[in-house]
Write a protein that holds these residues in place. Structure first.
Motif, PDB file in Angstrom:
ATOM      1  N   THR A  47      -6.852  -0.322  12.591  1.00  0.00           N
ATOM      2  CA  THR A  47      -5.708   0.357  13.202  1.00  0.00           C
ATOM      3  C   THR A  47      -4.834   1.109  12.195  1.00  0.00           C
ATOM      4  O   THR A  47      -4.243   2.126  12.534  1.00  0.00           O
ATOM      5  N   ASN A  48      -4.740   0.604  10.967  1.00  0.00           N
ATOM      6  CA  ASN A  48      -3.890   1.230   9.952  1.00  0.00           C
ATOM      7  C   ASN A  48      -4.436   0.908   8.561  1.00  0.00           C
ATOM      8  O   ASN A  48      -3.839   0.126   7.820  1.00  0.00           O
ATOM      9  N   PRO A  49      -5.571   1.524   8.188  1.00  0.00           N
ATOM     10  CA  PRO A  49      -6.176   1.191   6.893  1.00  0.00           C
ATOM     11  C   PRO A  49      -5.315   1.650   5.713  1.00  0.00           C
ATOM     12  O   PRO A  49      -4.801   2.764   5.714  1.00  0.00           O
ATOM     13  N   THR A  50      -5.155   0.768   4.741  1.00  0.00           N
ATOM     14  CA  THR A  50      -4.366   1.071   3.549  1.00  0.00           C
ATOM     15  C   THR A  50      -5.115   0.596   2.311  1.00  0.00           C
ATOM     16  O   THR A  50      -6.019  -0.232   2.396  1.00  0.00           O
ATOM     17  N   ARG A  51      -4.710   1.121   1.161  1.00  0.00           N
ATOM     18  CA  ARG A  51      -5.340   0.741  -0.105  1.00  0.00           C
ATOM     19  C   ARG A  51      -4.303   0.769  -1.231  1.00  0.00           C
ATOM     20  O   ARG A  51      -3.334   1.521  -1.178  1.00  0.00           O
ATOM     21  N   ASN A  73       2.486  -1.091  -3.896  1.00  0.00           N
ATOM     22  CA  ASN A  73       1.981  -1.668  -2.651  1.00  0.00           C
ATOM     23  C   ASN A  73       0.861  -0.761  -2.150  1.00  0.00           C
ATOM     24  O   ASN A  73       0.639   0.325  -2.699  1.00  0.00           O
ATOM     25  N   ASP A  74       0.201  -1.185  -1.093  1.00  0.00           N
ATOM     26  CA  ASP A  74      -0.837  -0.323  -0.546  1.00  0.00           C
ATOM     27  C   ASP A  74      -0.219   0.859   0.194  1.00  0.00           C
ATOM     28  O   ASP A  74       0.915   0.798   0.660  1.00  0.00           O
ATOM     29  N   ILE A  75      -0.974   1.937   0.243  1.00  0.00           N
ATOM     30  CA  ILE A  75      -0.538   3.154   0.922  1.00  0.00           C
ATOM     31  C   ILE A  75      -1.581   3.509   1.977  1.00  0.00           C
ATOM     32  O   ILE A  75      -2.729   3.057   1.904  1.00  0.00           O
ATOM     33  N   PRO A  76      -1.216   4.334   2.958  1.00  0.00           N
ATOM     34  CA  PRO A  76      -2.197   4.742   3.953  1.00  0.00           C
ATOM     35  C   PRO A  76      -3.419   5.383   3.286  1.00  0.00           C
ATOM     36  O   PRO A  76      -3.285   6.163   2.344  1.00  0.00           O
ATOM     37  N   LYS A  77      -4.577   5.038   3.814  1.00  0.00           N
ATOM     38  CA  LYS A  77      -5.837   5.513   3.240  1.00  0.00           C
ATOM     39  C   LYS A  77      -5.900   7.039   3.184  1.00  0.00           C
ATOM     40  O   LYS A  77      -6.436   7.603   2.238  1.00  0.00           O
ATOM     41  N   ASP A  78      -5.303   7.705   4.160  1.00  0.00           N
ATOM     42  CA  ASP A  78      -5.359   9.171   4.188  1.00  0.00           C
ATOM     43  C   ASP A  78      -4.411   9.832   3.183  1.00  0.00           C
ATOM     44  O   ASP A  78      -4.388  11.052   3.056  1.00  0.00           O
ATOM     45  N   LYS A  79      -3.647   9.045   2.437  1.00  0.00           N
ATOM     46  CA  LYS A  79      -2.735   9.575   1.406  1.00  0.00           C
ATOM     47  C   LYS A  79      -3.278   9.374  -0.011  1.00  0.00           C
ATOM     48  O   LYS A  79      -2.643   9.783  -0.982  1.00  0.00           O
ATOM     49  N   ILE A  80      -4.448   8.760  -0.149  1.00  0.00           N
ATOM     50  CA  ILE A  80      -4.989   8.438  -1.475  1.00  0.00           C
ATOM     51  C   ILE A  80      -5.185   9.686  -2.325  1.00  0.00           C
ATOM     52  O   ILE A  80      -4.726   9.751  -3.464  1.00  0.00           O
ATOM     53  N   PHE A  81      -5.875  10.699  -1.799  1.00  0.00           N
ATOM     54  CA  PHE A  81      -6.163  11.888  -2.599  1.00  0.00           C
ATOM     55  C   PHE A  81      -4.895  12.648  -2.958  1.00  0.00           C
ATOM     56  O   PHE A  81      -4.777  13.169  -4.069  1.00  0.00           O
ATOM     57  N   GLU A  82      -3.930  12.688  -2.063  1.00  0.00           N
ATOM     58  CA  GLU A  82      -2.653  13.329  -2.360  1.00  0.00           C
ATOM     59  C   GLU A  82      -1.944  12.597  -3.502  1.00  0.00           C
ATOM     60  O   GLU A  82      -1.405  13.225  -4.417  1.00  0.00           O
ATOM     61  N   ASN A  85      -3.765  13.368  -6.772  1.00  0.00           N
ATOM     62  CA  ASN A  85      -3.461  14.735  -7.204  1.00  0.00           C
ATOM     63  C   ASN A  85      -2.083  14.827  -7.846  1.00  0.00           C
ATOM     64  O   ASN A  85      -1.897  15.554  -8.828  1.00  0.00           O
ATOM     65  N   GLU A  86      -1.108  14.100  -7.326  1.00  0.00           N
ATOM     66  CA  GLU A  86       0.226  14.083  -7.934  1.00  0.00           C
ATOM     67  C   GLU A  86       0.181  13.472  -9.334  1.00  0.00           C
ATOM     68  O   GLU A  86       0.890  13.908 -10.231  1.00  0.00           O
ATOM     69  N   LEU A  87      -0.653  12.470  -9.519  1.00  0.00           N
ATOM     70  CA  LEU A  87      -0.743  11.802 -10.819  1.00  0.00           C
ATOM     71  C   LEU A  87      -1.409  12.669 -11.882  1.00  0.00           C
ATOM     72  O   LEU A  87      -1.129  12.506 -13.073  1.00  0.00           O
ATOM     73  N   LYS A  88      -2.262  13.601 -11.476  1.00  0.00           N
ATOM     74  CA  LYS A  88      -2.986  14.457 -12.425  1.00  0.00           C
ATOM     75  C   LYS A  88      -2.061  15.232 -13.347  1.00  0.00           C
ATOM     76  O   LYS A  88      -2.404  15.502 -14.490  1.00  0.00           O
ATOM     77  N   VAL A 111       6.248   4.505  -1.611  1.00  0.00           N
ATOM     78  CA  VAL A 111       5.701   3.539  -2.569  1.00  0.00           C
ATOM     79  C   VAL A 111       5.675   4.176  -3.955  1.00  0.00           C
ATOM     80  O   VAL A 111       5.219   5.317  -4.106  1.00  0.00           O
ATOM     81  N   ASN A 112       6.144   3.442  -4.959  1.00  0.00           N
ATOM     82  CA  ASN A 112       6.142   3.931  -6.338  1.00  0.00           C
ATOM     83  C   ASN A 112       4.821   3.613  -7.023  1.00  0.00           C
ATOM     84  O   ASN A 112       4.149   2.643  -6.688  1.00  0.00           O
ATOM     85  N   VAL A 113       4.493   4.431  -8.018  1.00  0.00           N
ATOM     86  CA  VAL A 113       3.363   4.153  -8.897  1.00  0.00           C
ATOM     87  C   VAL A 113       3.956   3.616 -10.191  1.00  0.00           C
ATOM     88  O   VAL A 113       4.881   4.213 -10.754  1.00  0.00           O
ATOM     89  N   ILE A 114       3.432   2.472 -10.661  1.00  0.00           N
ATOM     90  CA  ILE A 114       3.976   1.813 -11.840  1.00  0.00           C
ATOM     91  C   ILE A 114       2.918   1.657 -12.934  1.00  0.00           C
ATOM     92  O   ILE A 114       1.723   1.662 -12.651  1.00  0.00           O
TER      93      ILE A 114
END
Length: 122
Positions: A47-51, A73-82, A85-88, A111-114
């Motif tokens: 119903t709401n896959p996250t990673r 924390n985990d984020i929605p699976k459909d936001k992974i590539f975005e 790309n921001e981290l690049k 969600v923050n990246v640490i």
């Protein structure tokens, strides 16, 4: 009309083969789980896959050239590539400590990246 989705549970080391019955985007039932975590995992995955996202970013003036990072924390699976790309485009300056926020609100998820490693200055 209902459909069946087969999953391998990652909630614990057992790796149970799950059979999930879904109708109109709702989970009607889960079979095959040997612990409660299997049911919880199956419902969330269908119903709401996250990673959790793990990666690295470049570091300037550090003892090494990059620092390992992950989402807090985990984020929605459909936001992974975005998120990736921001981290690049990020370059941080040494020193970096474990837990330092490298990217706030990754991909608009809240969600923050640490940093997951300490890197001292050269």
């Amino acid at each position: 009309m209902s459909s069946i989705r087969e999953l391998t549970c990652i909630g614990c080391p057992m790796g149970c083969a799950l059979e999930v019955t879904i109708e109109n985007g709702k989970v009607l039932g889960v079979k095959g789980n040997t612990c409660p975590r299997g049911k919880t995992y199956a419902e969330k995955e269908c119903t709401n896959p996250t990673r959790i996202v793990t990666s690295s970013v470049k570091i300037q003036g550090g003892q090494i050239d990059a620092v390992c990072v992950k989402t807090e924390n985990d984020i929605p699976k459909d936001k992974i590539f975005e998120c990736v790309n921001e981290l690049k485009n990020i370059i941080v300056k040494a020193p970096v400590k474990i837990g330092d926020i490298i990217l706030e609100n990754a991909a608009g998820t809240g969600v923050n990246v640490i940093a997951t490693k300490c890197v001292k200055e050269k």
